[in-house]
Design an enzyme around this catalytic site. Sequence first.
Site, PDB file in Angstrom:
ATOM      1  N   GLU A  46      -6.033 -17.501   1.537  1.00 41.02           N
ATOM      2  CA  GLU A  46      -4.630 -17.401   1.906  1.00 41.02           C
ATOM      3  C   GLU A  46      -4.363 -18.419   3.010  1.00 41.02           C
ATOM      4  O   GLU A  46      -5.274 -18.948   3.635  1.00 41.02           O
ATOM      5  CB  GLU A  46      -4.292 -15.982   2.377  1.00 41.02           C
ATOM      6  CG  GLU A  46      -4.488 -14.986   1.254  1.00 41.02           C
ATOM      7  CD  GLU A  46      -3.680 -13.711   1.382  1.00 41.02           C
ATOM      8  OE1 GLU A  46      -3.978 -12.906   2.279  1.00 41.02           O
ATOM      9  OE2 GLU A  46      -2.752 -13.517   0.556  1.00 41.02           O
ATOM     10  N   CYS A  59      -9.802  -6.493   8.511  1.00 41.85           N
ATOM     11  CA  CYS A  59     -10.870  -6.871   7.573  1.00 41.85           C
ATOM     12  C   CYS A  59     -11.880  -7.825   8.192  1.00 41.85           C
ATOM     13  O   CYS A  59     -13.061  -7.762   7.900  1.00 41.85           O
ATOM     14  CB  CYS A  59     -10.243  -7.531   6.356  1.00 41.85           C
ATOM     15  SG  CYS A  59      -9.105  -8.835   6.818  1.00 41.85           S
ATOM     16  N   GLU A  67      -8.667 -10.917  -1.229  1.00 38.60           N
ATOM     17  CA  GLU A  67      -8.963 -10.868   0.208  1.00 38.60           C
ATOM     18  C   GLU A  67      -9.535  -9.488   0.490  1.00 38.60           C
ATOM     19  O   GLU A  67      -8.791  -8.503   0.544  1.00 38.60           O
ATOM     20  CB  GLU A  67      -7.674 -11.076   1.021  1.00 38.60           C
ATOM     21  CG  GLU A  67      -7.110 -12.466   0.921  1.00 38.60           C
ATOM     22  CD  GLU A  67      -7.975 -13.533   1.568  1.00 38.60           C
ATOM     23  OE1 GLU A  67      -8.923 -13.192   2.294  1.00 38.60           O
ATOM     24  OE2 GLU A  67      -7.696 -14.712   1.318  1.00 38.60           O
ATOM     25  N   SER A 108       0.854  -1.188   0.000  1.00 35.71           N
ATOM     26  CA  SER A 108       0.000   0.000   0.000  1.00 35.71           C
ATOM     27  C   SER A 108       0.888   1.236   0.000  1.00 35.71           C
ATOM     28  O   SER A 108       1.949   1.256   0.615  1.00 35.71           O
ATOM     29  CB  SER A 108      -0.871  -0.008   1.251  1.00 35.71           C
ATOM     30  OG  SER A 108      -1.357   1.293   1.497  1.00 35.71           O
ATOM     31  N   VAL A 130     -13.503  -3.941  -1.208  1.00 34.66           N
ATOM     32  CA  VAL A 130     -14.340  -4.582  -2.225  1.00 34.66           C
ATOM     33  C   VAL A 130     -14.310  -3.807  -3.554  1.00 34.66           C
ATOM     34  O   VAL A 130     -14.122  -4.419  -4.615  1.00 34.66           O
ATOM     35  CB  VAL A 130     -15.785  -4.787  -1.708  1.00 34.66           C
ATOM     36  CG1 VAL A 130     -16.698  -5.276  -2.818  1.00 34.66           C
ATOM     37  CG2 VAL A 130     -15.780  -5.768  -0.541  1.00 34.66           C
TER      38      VAL A 130
HETATM   39  P1  NDP Z   1      -7.583  -0.433  -0.999  1.00 32.99           P
HETATM   40  O1  NDP Z   1      -8.578  -1.279  -1.697  1.00 32.99           O
HETATM   41  O2  NDP Z   1      -7.717   1.025  -1.047  1.00 32.99           O
HETATM   42  O3  NDP Z   1      -6.115  -0.756  -1.563  1.00 32.99           O
HETATM   43  C1  NDP Z   1      -5.569  -2.060  -1.551  1.00 32.99           C
HETATM   44  C2  NDP Z   1      -4.349  -2.092  -2.463  1.00 32.99           C
HETATM   45  O4  NDP Z   1      -4.755  -2.024  -3.823  1.00 32.99           O
HETATM   46  C3  NDP Z   1      -3.382  -0.931  -2.239  1.00 32.99           C
HETATM   47  O5  NDP Z   1      -2.055  -1.374  -2.431  1.00 32.99           O
HETATM   48  C4  NDP Z   1      -3.804   0.023  -3.339  1.00 32.99           C
HETATM   49  O6  NDP Z   1      -2.798   0.945  -3.674  1.00 32.99           O
HETATM   50  C5  NDP Z   1      -4.090  -0.935  -4.474  1.00 32.99           C
HETATM   51  N1  NDP Z   1      -4.966  -0.419  -5.512  1.00 32.99           N
HETATM   52  C6  NDP Z   1      -5.857   0.598  -5.434  1.00 32.99           C
HETATM   53  N2  NDP Z   1      -6.501   0.754  -6.621  1.00 32.99           N
HETATM   54  C7  NDP Z   1      -6.000  -0.197  -7.454  1.00 32.99           C
HETATM   55  C8  NDP Z   1      -6.264  -0.576  -8.821  1.00 32.99           C
HETATM   56  N3  NDP Z   1      -7.177   0.056  -9.557  1.00 32.99           N
HETATM   57  N4  NDP Z   1      -5.568  -1.610  -9.340  1.00 32.99           N
HETATM   58  C9  NDP Z   1      -4.658  -2.283  -8.595  1.00 32.99           C
HETATM   59  N5  NDP Z   1      -4.355  -1.967  -7.316  1.00 32.99           N
HETATM   60  C10 NDP Z   1      -5.022  -0.950  -6.748  1.00 32.99           C
HETATM   61  O7  NDP Z   1      -7.541  -0.996   0.482  1.00 32.99           O
HETATM   62  P2  NDP Z   1      -6.801  -0.370   1.744  1.00 32.99           P
HETATM   63  O8  NDP Z   1      -5.340  -0.376   1.528  1.00 32.99           O
HETATM   64  O9  NDP Z   1      -7.516   0.884   2.072  1.00 32.99           O
HETATM   65  O10 NDP Z   1      -7.111  -1.471   2.855  1.00 32.99           O
HETATM   66  C11 NDP Z   1      -8.312  -1.531   3.541  1.00 32.99           C
HETATM   67  C12 NDP Z   1      -9.244  -2.570   2.922  1.00 32.99           C
HETATM   68  O11 NDP Z   1      -8.578  -3.824   2.829  1.00 32.99           O
HETATM   69  C13 NDP Z   1     -10.454  -2.816   3.784  1.00 32.99           C
HETATM   70  O12 NDP Z   1     -11.605  -2.905   2.989  1.00 32.99           O
HETATM   71  C14 NDP Z   1     -10.173  -4.162   4.410  1.00 32.99           C
HETATM   72  O13 NDP Z   1     -11.308  -4.854   4.785  1.00 32.99           O
HETATM   73  C15 NDP Z   1      -9.397  -4.860   3.347  1.00 32.99           C
HETATM   74  N6  NDP Z   1      -8.583  -5.903   3.929  1.00 32.99           N
HETATM   75  C16 NDP Z   1      -8.910  -7.216   3.669  1.00 32.99           C
HETATM   76  C17 NDP Z   1      -8.190  -8.236   4.264  1.00 32.99           C
HETATM   77  C18 NDP Z   1      -8.497  -9.666   3.962  1.00 32.99           C
HETATM   78  O14 NDP Z   1      -7.607 -10.497   4.116  1.00 32.99           O
HETATM   79  N7  NDP Z   1      -9.692 -10.036   3.534  1.00 32.99           N
HETATM   80  C19 NDP Z   1      -7.106  -7.968   5.196  1.00 32.99           C
HETATM   81  C20 NDP Z   1      -6.825  -6.564   5.359  1.00 32.99           C
HETATM   82  C21 NDP Z   1      -7.564  -5.577   4.762  1.00 32.99           C
HETATM   83  P3  NDP Z   1      -2.768   2.366  -2.901  1.00 32.99           P
HETATM   84  O15 NDP Z   1      -2.847   2.084  -1.450  1.00 32.99           O
HETATM   85  O16 NDP Z   1      -1.497   2.914  -3.323  1.00 32.99           O
HETATM   86  O17 NDP Z   1      -3.983   3.101  -3.409  1.00 32.99           O
END
Ligand code: NDP
Length: 487
Positions: free
Chosen positions: A461, A283, A249, A177, A229
Site C-alpha cells: 500500500e 499490525c 496486508e 470491519s 493471516v
Molecule cells: P480479520 O482478518 O478478522 O478481518 C479483516 C476483514 O476481513 C474484516 O473486514 C472481516 O470482516 C473480513 N473477513 C473476515 N472473514 C472474511 C472472509 N472469509 N472473506 C472476506 N472477508 C473476510 O482482521 P481484524 O479485523 O481482526 O484485524 C486485525 C488483523 O489485521 C491483525 O492480524 C492485524 O495484524 C491485521 N492488520 C494488518 C495491517 C497491515 O497493513 N498489514 C494493518 C492493520 C491490521 P468482519 O470484521 O466483519 O469479520
Amino acid sequence: MTMQPKASHYINGRFVDDEQGQPLEVIYPATGEMIARLHAATPNIVELAVEAARAAQDQWARMRPADRGRILRRAADLLRERNDEIARIETMDTGKPMQETTVADPASAAEALEFFGGVVAGYHGEFIDFGGPFAYTRREPLGVCVGIGAWNYPIQGAAWKSAPALAMGNAMVFKPSENTPLTALALAEIYTEAGLPDGLFNVVQGFGQVGAALASHPVVAKVSLTGSVPTGKKVLSLAGSHMKHATMELGGKSPLVIFDDADLENAIGGAMLANFYSTGQICSNGTRVFVQNGIYDRFLDRLTERTKKIVIGDPLDPDTQMGPLINAAQHEKVTGYIDIGKAEGATLHHGGGVPHLQGFEGGFFVEPTIFTGVTDDMRIAREEIFGPVMSVLTFAEESEVIDRANDTEFGLSAGVFTRDLTRAHRVIAEIKAGSCWINHYNLAPAELPFGGFKQSGVGRENSLAALSHYSQLKSVYVETGDVESPY
Ligand code: NDP
C-alpha cells in the site's frame, strides 16, 4: 450517546439500507454501550454496489488523471476541515483516544488522498526505442476493486485503498470491519461532496461472508484486504480461484532491536510506540523487543518509569493516552495471552491487569504490559497478540539477534536503534521484513511503500507501488517501416 448514521450502506452517491440484512450492532469499546445499529449487506445490496461501481468506472477511467486527482485533493481538504468531528466518530467506533485520532486517523487518510491525487498525473508508462520502431506502455485501471478493512485504522484503511484505486481510474466497493463501520461512510459522503461521480466509492457493511461474496464476485477485478493471516489466506485463495489481482496486508510479530549504543530515551520512545499506540492493535508493532545486554538494566528501568505514567481511561478526555481494546473477544484474547506468558515462565514485569475505571466498567481495558525473561520459543514471542503486550528479550551479538529476529513466519516490519549507522543499515538489510525503521518506529507516510514479506502479505500500500497494484500494464509496439513477412 448515539452515532447512528443515516443508513447502513452508501451506494451510487446515497445512503441505502435493507432491513432484511443481519443486524450489526456498533459498540463503544470504552463502555460497551451500543452507539449505532446497522444491517449487514444482503446479496441484493452487494449486487447494487458492484453494479453501481461497474457502471461508473468506464467514464471515470477516461478522465484526465489530473482531473481525477483534483477531486481527491478536494476530498483531502474536506477531511482536514472536519478532522475533529471525524476523529470523534473514530474514537467512538474504535475506542482509541482522541489524543490519537485527532492527529493520526483522518490526517493519514487526507495525506493519502492528497498524495495520490497529486502524483497520479505524473505516473506514466515507458517509452522503449527499437531504433526506428518503438513501443510504449500504458498503465490502465483494473475496473471494479474491492477493499476490505480491519478495525484498528478504519478511515485510514478506507483511504489507503480507495485513494490509489480511484486515482488510477478504478471504482471501489469497500467493506469496513463489522466492528468499525462508521467512518468509511463519512469518507463516502466527503468524496461525493468533493465531486466524485456517483458509484465510484461504495460502502457495504457486513461480516466475513459479505467480504467473501465481494472477493468472489465475477465483476470484481481486484481485492485488497487488511486483516489477519488466516483471513488473508482465505481471501487470497478466493481471489486466485477467480484470477483476480490481490493485495494482502496481514499480521506480524515484528522485531525491534536495540543496541548498547542506542540513544536510550529515543529507543524507549520507539519501543513504547511500537507496543502501546492504539492499545497495541497495530499490525506492524515491534512486539519482540531485543535489547543488548549492556543497555538492558537502564532500558528496563526507564521503560518501566515511562510506562507507569501512561494515562489510561476515557478516550474522549484529551489527556487520555490509552483507550480500551476493540471488543470483548479481543479483550479475552489479550488477557488470555497474558496468562499464557505467565504460565510459560516469562516474568510479568509490569501491568497485566484489567484496570477498574469508574464509569467505564463495561469497557475492554487492559493495562500496558511488559514481560521480561521471554525466550524465543514462547507463544507470547511467536504469535500475534494485537494488544499492549511487550516482550523484552536480551541478546549479546549482532549475528545472533539477526537470526533470532528472522526466526518467525511473519515479515511485516522491523526496527533498529543504534548510533552506529553502518551497523544499522547492515542489520536492516539482513532482516526479512517489508517495512523497516532505523531509529524510529511505526511511521507510515503516504510516500513510502507499506507491506510485508512472508506470511505478512502480498503487494504494497502507499507510494507509487500502490498505483502499480491498482493498474495493469499494456504494451504497445509501433512499427515505423514495412512488415517483413516470410509469407
Ligand atoms: P480479520 O482478518 O478478522 O478481518 C479483516 C476483514 O476481513 C474484516 O473486514 C472481516 O470482516 C473480513 N473477513 C473476515 N472473514 C472474511 C472472509 N472469509 N472473506 C472476506 N472477508 C473476510 O482482521 P481484524 O479485523 O481482526 O484485524 C486485525 C488483523 O489485521 C491483525 O492480524 C492485524 O495484524 C491485521 N492488520 C494488518 C495491517 C497491515 O497493513 N498489514 C494493518 C492493520 C491490521 P468482519 O470484521 O466483519 O469479520
